[in-house]
Design an enzyme around this catalytic site. Sequence first.
Site, PDB file in Angstrom:
ATOM      1  CB  ILE A  41      -5.779  -0.751  -0.869  1.00 36.64           C
ATOM      2  CG1 ILE A  41      -4.815   0.163  -1.656  1.00 36.64           C
ATOM      3  CG2 ILE A  41      -5.237  -2.146  -0.691  1.00 36.64           C
ATOM      4  CD1 ILE A  41      -3.498   0.440  -0.952  1.00 36.64           C
ATOM      5  CB  ALA A  42      -8.395  -0.904  -5.899  1.00 37.85           C
ATOM      6  CB  VAL A  43      -3.173   0.926  -7.575  1.00 39.34           C
ATOM      7  CG1 VAL A  43      -2.451   1.858  -8.550  1.00 39.34           C
ATOM      8  CG2 VAL A  43      -2.932   1.357  -6.137  1.00 39.34           C
ATOM      9  CD  GLU A  84      -9.487  -9.328   6.544  1.00 36.02           C
ATOM     10  OE1 GLU A  84      -9.949  -8.415   5.837  1.00 36.02           O
ATOM     11  OE2 GLU A  84      -9.669  -9.376   7.771  1.00 36.02           O
ATOM     12  CG  ASN A 136      -2.201  -9.509  -4.520  1.00 32.76           C
ATOM     13  OD1 ASN A 136      -1.088  -9.217  -4.963  1.00 32.76           O
ATOM     14  ND2 ASN A 136      -3.219  -8.661  -4.508  1.00 32.76           N
ATOM     15  CE1 TYR A 160      -0.986  -4.001   1.443  1.00 35.18           C
ATOM     16  CE2 TYR A 160      -1.669  -6.280   1.303  1.00 35.18           C
ATOM     17  CZ  TYR A 160      -1.855  -4.953   0.976  1.00 35.18           C
ATOM     18  OH  TYR A 160      -2.921  -4.578   0.187  1.00 35.18           O
TER      19      TYR A 160
END
Length: 177
Positions: free
Chosen positions: A101-103, A135, A140, A147
């Site tokens: 996942i990336a924004v 993971e 982070n 999460y």
Amino acid sequence: MFRKFKQWLDNEPPEALAFPPQTLRIGDQGFQLRRMHNDDIDAALDLEKAIYHDTPWDRLAFLSELRKTQRSLYLVLFAEAQMVAFIGCWFGKDEAHITNIAVTPAYQGRGIGEALMKLMIAKAEDLGPREITLEVRTDNLVAQHLYHKLGFQDGEIRRGYYVSTHGDAMDMRKSLV
């Protein structure tokens, strides 16, 4: 039997993983959300470079994942013609797994990551696995907070998990039953 074989040959996702393009409203902004295609890989790699300053995945990893349409779903989110986020998930019988996942930095903090995570969690609930896993880098804390907010629990630490930086990762999981 022939239908499944034809889907495999055509690289068509099964009906349960079909994902028609749609508009996703997050806050006061509308975004276009659709299944990721091979043509999106360059933008996804650029997005990862902007976030991680190294690329955890390379072109071949994305190409490989996008071919696995029978058990995975990769989505891209666009504002106008710019990719601002993506998410990928594998779906198995007992477990779903968020692979990536990336924004993009300019869009972080707007609820995009949370919206994409909720979408994949809902898809997993529909498909029936008992849990969803991922993971996350141990450093982070922003992602870990998200999460936890979504109900994921901390798991074991994987030392040296990220090959390029030798950084550690923490397994996280959420029960879906």
